[in-house]
Design an enzyme around this catalytic site. Structure first.
Site, PDB file in Angstrom:
ATOM      1  N   TRP A   1     108.965  32.203  27.114  1.00 42.67           N
ATOM      2  CA  TRP A   1     107.564  31.797  27.032  1.00 42.67           C
ATOM      3  C   TRP A   1     107.235  31.305  25.622  1.00 42.67           C
ATOM      4  O   TRP A   1     106.145  30.798  25.371  1.00 42.67           O
ATOM      5  CB  TRP A   1     106.667  32.993  27.385  1.00 42.67           C
ATOM      6  CG  TRP A   1     107.230  33.801  28.514  1.00 42.67           C
ATOM      7  CD1 TRP A   1     107.888  34.989  28.435  1.00 42.67           C
ATOM      8  CD2 TRP A   1     107.220  33.456  29.908  1.00 42.67           C
ATOM      9  NE1 TRP A   1     108.272  35.421  29.680  1.00 42.67           N
ATOM     10  CE2 TRP A   1     107.878  34.499  30.612  1.00 42.67           C
ATOM     11  CE3 TRP A   1     106.708  32.380  30.630  1.00 42.67           C
ATOM     12  CZ2 TRP A   1     108.041  34.500  31.988  1.00 42.67           C
ATOM     13  CZ3 TRP A   1     106.863  32.377  32.009  1.00 42.67           C
ATOM     14  CH2 TRP A   1     107.527  33.416  32.668  1.00 42.67           C
TER      15      TRP A   1
ATOM     16  N   ASN B   1     105.409  42.867  39.880  1.00 40.22           N
ATOM     17  CA  ASN B   1     105.920  42.790  38.510  1.00 40.22           C
ATOM     18  C   ASN B   1     104.821  42.315  37.574  1.00 40.22           C
ATOM     19  O   ASN B   1     104.237  41.252  37.774  1.00 40.22           O
ATOM     20  CB  ASN B   1     107.099  41.806  38.422  1.00 40.22           C
ATOM     21  CG  ASN B   1     107.673  41.726  37.022  1.00 40.22           C
ATOM     22  OD1 ASN B   1     108.437  42.594  36.608  1.00 40.22           O
ATOM     23  ND2 ASN B   1     107.301  40.696  36.276  1.00 40.22           N
ATOM     24  N   GLU B   2     104.489  43.132  36.581  1.00 42.04           N
ATOM     25  CA  GLU B   2     103.566  42.750  35.509  1.00 42.04           C
ATOM     26  C   GLU B   2     102.303  42.081  36.049  1.00 42.04           C
ATOM     27  O   GLU B   2     101.995  40.934  35.721  1.00 42.04           O
ATOM     28  CB  GLU B   2     104.267  41.853  34.501  1.00 42.04           C
ATOM     29  CG  GLU B   2     105.365  42.563  33.730  1.00 42.04           C
ATOM     30  CD  GLU B   2     106.083  41.658  32.745  1.00 42.04           C
ATOM     31  OE1 GLU B   2     105.814  40.430  32.741  1.00 42.04           O
ATOM     32  OE2 GLU B   2     106.923  42.165  31.979  1.00 42.04           O
TER      33      GLU B   2
ATOM     34  N   GLU C   1     111.046  48.030  31.122  1.00 39.23           N
ATOM     35  CA  GLU C   1     111.766  46.955  30.432  1.00 39.23           C
ATOM     36  C   GLU C   1     111.575  47.164  28.940  1.00 39.23           C
ATOM     37  O   GLU C   1     110.486  47.511  28.489  1.00 39.23           O
ATOM     38  CB  GLU C   1     111.215  45.565  30.795  1.00 39.23           C
ATOM     39  CG  GLU C   1     111.374  45.139  32.225  1.00 39.23           C
ATOM     40  CD  GLU C   1     110.822  43.736  32.479  1.00 39.23           C
ATOM     41  OE1 GLU C   1     110.667  42.962  31.501  1.00 39.23           O
ATOM     42  OE2 GLU C   1     110.529  43.420  33.639  1.00 39.23           O
TER      43      GLU C   1
ATOM     44  N   CYS D   1      91.401  33.226  40.438  1.00 35.40           N
ATOM     45  CA  CYS D   1      91.464  32.280  41.553  1.00 35.40           C
ATOM     46  C   CYS D   1      90.064  31.931  42.039  1.00 35.40           C
ATOM     47  O   CYS D   1      89.155  32.772  42.038  1.00 35.40           O
ATOM     48  CB  CYS D   1      92.294  32.883  42.687  1.00 35.40           C
ATOM     49  SG  CYS D   1      92.416  31.815  44.141  1.00 35.40           S
TER      50      CYS D   1
ATOM     51  N   CYS E   1      89.676  30.105  45.171  1.00 33.55           N
ATOM     52  CA  CYS E   1      89.856  29.585  46.523  1.00 33.55           C
ATOM     53  C   CYS E   1      88.739  30.071  47.448  1.00 33.55           C
ATOM     54  O   CYS E   1      87.930  30.932  47.086  1.00 33.55           O
ATOM     55  CB  CYS E   1      91.214  30.012  47.075  1.00 33.55           C
ATOM     56  SG  CYS E   1      91.317  31.760  47.525  1.00 33.55           S
TER      57      CYS E   1
ATOM     58  N   ARG F   1     106.673  32.237  38.118  1.00 37.01           N
ATOM     59  CA  ARG F   1     106.363  33.388  38.960  1.00 37.01           C
ATOM     60  C   ARG F   1     104.862  33.696  38.914  1.00 37.01           C
ATOM     61  O   ARG F   1     104.139  33.225  38.042  1.00 37.01           O
ATOM     62  CB  ARG F   1     107.169  34.588  38.487  1.00 37.01           C
ATOM     63  CG  ARG F   1     106.779  35.067  37.104  1.00 37.01           C
ATOM     64  CD  ARG F   1     107.831  35.980  36.520  1.00 37.01           C
ATOM     65  NE  ARG F   1     107.304  36.687  35.352  1.00 37.01           N
ATOM     66  CZ  ARG F   1     108.059  37.318  34.478  1.00 37.01           C
ATOM     67  NH1 ARG F   1     109.370  37.326  34.617  1.00 37.01           N
ATOM     68  NH2 ARG F   1     107.517  37.951  33.456  1.00 37.01           N
TER      69      ARG F   1
END
Length: 661
Positions: free
Chosen positions: A307, A141-142, A298, A148, A150, A103
């Site tokens: 992980w 999420n998180e 969470e 990056c 690009c 993700r």
């Protein structure tokens, strides 16, 4: 104050939905978070939306009185989007795309990612705006920085710099690019950190980190604008992921209604005691982001594993105890991850409350009991908040600057902050851990660990606090640089030299070597760094005992206005911080407990003149706590004596008498 779970209806056969909803209702679950990873189910192919399954799931739980928080699914771009629009994927320092399989595979500046994210969020917002079961939204999420490189990030980075510096000449001056012939003569020469970040200009790298945060904030703001437009009665939050973090959470959360945290205290025995202290800091940091209560979106339900290799399973009482720790430090809602362990996918062994057997077991029953306790005390705790008398300053910029240029082997900005906070926690002193830019008026004690980047404006604000009566504590590597990450050409601690009344004559980066210093006729060990101090108008209060600077000043105190500045020139062992803080607490009239057992924590929540004290044994062993009087346990409905024996992971909550005025 309520209990919830993270639930993934798309993972389960529909026959389980009703069973789960019924069991949740019986257990005391009143809300679920859904859909944050479900983009491919919500939009199976470009432009074809299917919300019927989610409608059915929400309706199933709503009939049981369970409300819903929807997560926008932008953390997991579906395969059709990645294949059709490859600019969605971030590119590494060698311009290689990072392909799906995990993700978070998206560039925040990608035009395609922004366009299709806005579409799916708007479709969801319009569809669920008037659904009475939906009460709020979680963005993505998180979030984290994805570094990056690009073409879109390069173009946006140049624009960002142009807006900040206006001219090439200004950026050359601000960064000191004359070093190593790094001067720019045209904006096109500036790129993201191609080839990696090692040995690059530290001013450039720090601004790139800031740019990355701003890019992410823009990406989130696209979603916020849509959600606020179509769902004005819903709250919007985001689930941050622990600390330390290069992403600036203060900027990220500025426009949210409240902050949510994903909190996973370690279950491994070797970290059983330290985890509670690290967790206390994380919770205090989260509360400090917006200086208000927060949610846990969470938290641990079983042994995590994905992980990393699986942790130990939570010991009996662990899930309950750390849930109460979260509440004690400002959490108003607890959402456990997850209801049931996933049968497939990367997080198969990040265990839920119910195992793959689908048979509720010991952990589930512990959770059931916790839900009952929270429901019982919610009327009392509703509207209460945590208020500290001490402020510890924190900054993502400081963290990033230290990460860009490690000062010496073993020196870590966040670990040192953690040690200071742990000393306060061991003394039962409630602290507010705040952004260094926050208003600090009203605090009796302000601890500012390693203000490596320090501008005159912050120095002036801290001086004002001291002049008005506060005690300010400074530590090594203060006042080294300005906010452009360029060294001040003046004696350390730079802009705070006058207030501190001391200068650094010389320093020795001792790293992992152990040295010693004396304070109040007692010797303490120290490591990492030794500032050899020359008092100007300050008083020497500690002296080094070894090396070529034996006998030289290690710490000073300077009366400044109505307050004082303490400069600690080295990084001492924890025992010194405990003694030093006790001494300061006596001087400032702060309440503390000098004999709190290792691993036992206290916290208070207040509303008006009403105060509730939480006593928490966050260890696997029995502990004895000495109290000032007999109290009545609100949780266990019994009197507890002045000598309180606490079983492993025991919790007590009592109402404190009103403070005398």
């Amino acid at each position: 104050m309520r209990m919830g779970v993270d639930y993934y209806p798309e993972h389960w056969d529909r026959s389980l939905w009703e069973q789960d909803a019924k069991l949740m209702q019986e257990t005391g679950v009143s809300l679920i978070r859904v859909a944050e990873f479900a983009w491919s189910r919500l939009e199976p192919t470009e432009g074809r939306y299917d919300f019927t399954w989610l409608d059915d799931a929400i309706d199933t739980f709503a009939k049981r009185g369970i409300q819903v928080v929807i997560g926008t699914p932008t953390c997991t771009p579906p395969n059709w989007l990645v294949n059709a629009y490859p600019d969605v994927l971030p590119r590494d320092e060698k311009l290689h795309p990072r392909y799906p399989g995990i993700r978070g595979h998206r560039c925040y500046n990608s035009p395609s990612m922004r366009h299709y994210s806005a579409l799916i969020v708007e479709k969801l917002a319009l569809h669920y705006a008037n659904n009475p079961a939906v009460i709020g939204w979680q963005t993505d999420n998180e979030f984290s920085l994805n570094e990056c490189n690009c073409e879109h990030c390069n173009a946006r980075f140049r624009t960002w710099l142009q807006e900040k510096y206006d001219s090439i000449e200004a950026i050359n001056a601000a960064w000191g690019t004359v070093v190593w012939s790094g001067e720019y003569s045209d904006w096109s020469q500036i790129t993201t950190p191609l080839g990696g970040m090692n040995y690059k200009n530290p001013s450039f790298v720090l601004d790139y980190k800031r740019f990355e945060t701003d890019s992410l904030v823009e990406f989130q703001q696209l979603q916020l604008n849509i959600l606020k437009k179509h769902c004005p009665n819903h709250f919007i939050t985001h689930n941050i992921w622990s600390y330390p973090m290069a992403l600036d959470y203060y900027k990220l959360c500025e426009n949210l209604d409240f902050v949510s945290l994903d909190y996973y205290p370690s279950t491994n025995p070797e970290k059983a005691e330290s985890s509670g202290y690290s967790g206390a800091l994380t919770l205090d940091l989260t509360r400090g982001i917006k200086r208000q209560n927060f949610w846990i979106m969470e938290t641990i339900s079983g042994p995590p594993g994905c992980w990393m290799p699986m942790w130990r399973t939570p010991h009996p009482g662990f899930i309950r105890a750390f849930a109460w720790q979260s509440i004690a430090r400002g959490a108003d809602t607890l959402v456990h991850f997850r209801w049931r362990s996933a049968p497939s996918g990367a997080e198969q062994f990040w265990h839920g409350l119910i195992d793959h057997s689908n048979v509720p077991g010991r952990r589930f029953e512990e959770y059931r009991g916790l839900c009952g306790e929270v429901r019982k005390l919610a009327p009392l705790l509703e509207g209460t908040e945590v208020r500290g008398e001490v402020a510890i300053l924190h900054s993502h910029d400081q963290y990033n600057a230290f990460q860009i240029q490690y000062q010496v082997d073993g020196m870590d900005y966040f670990d040192n902050l953690k040690t200071i906070h742990r000393a306060f926690t061991k003394l039962g002193i409630v602290t507010d851990v705040l952004n260094e830019s926050d208003d600090l008026s009203g605090y009796k004690l302000i601890v500012a660990p390693s203000l490596f980047l320090l501008d005159p404006e912050l120095a002036s604000r801290l001086e004002t606090c001291v002049q008005n009566g506060a005690m300010l504590v400074l530590t090594p590597r203060t006042g080294v640089k300005n906010l452009n990450n360029v060294c001040w050409i003046q004696p350390l601690p730079g802009p705070l030299s006058n207030a501190a009344g001391v200068t650094v004559a010389e320093y020795d980066p001792i790293g992992r070597d152990v040295h010693h210093f004396s304070w109040r006729n007692k010797t303490y060990s120290c490591s990492q760094w030794c500032d050899i101090l020359t008092p100007q108008t300050a008083e020497s209060v500690a002296w080094y005992e070894d090396d070529f600077f034996a006998g030289k000043t290690a710490a000073t105190v300077h009366k400044f206005g109505e307050g004082e500045v303490c400069y600690l020139g080295t990084v001492p062992e924890e025992a010194f911080y405990v003694d030093f803080i006790q001494d300061a607490a006596v001087k400032l009239g702060l309440q503390f407990i000098s004999d709190l057992p290792e691993g036992v924590q206290i916290s208070t929540r207040v509303k008006g003149s009403t105060r509730y004290l939480f006593l928490m044994n966050l260890t696997r062993k029995e502990q004895i706590v000495t109290l000032d009087r007999v109290y009545y346990s609100l949780l266990n409905e019994r009197e507890i004596g002045q000598v309180l024996t606490m079983a492993p992971y025991a919790i007590e909550i009592v109402e404190l008498p009103m403070k005398s005025t």
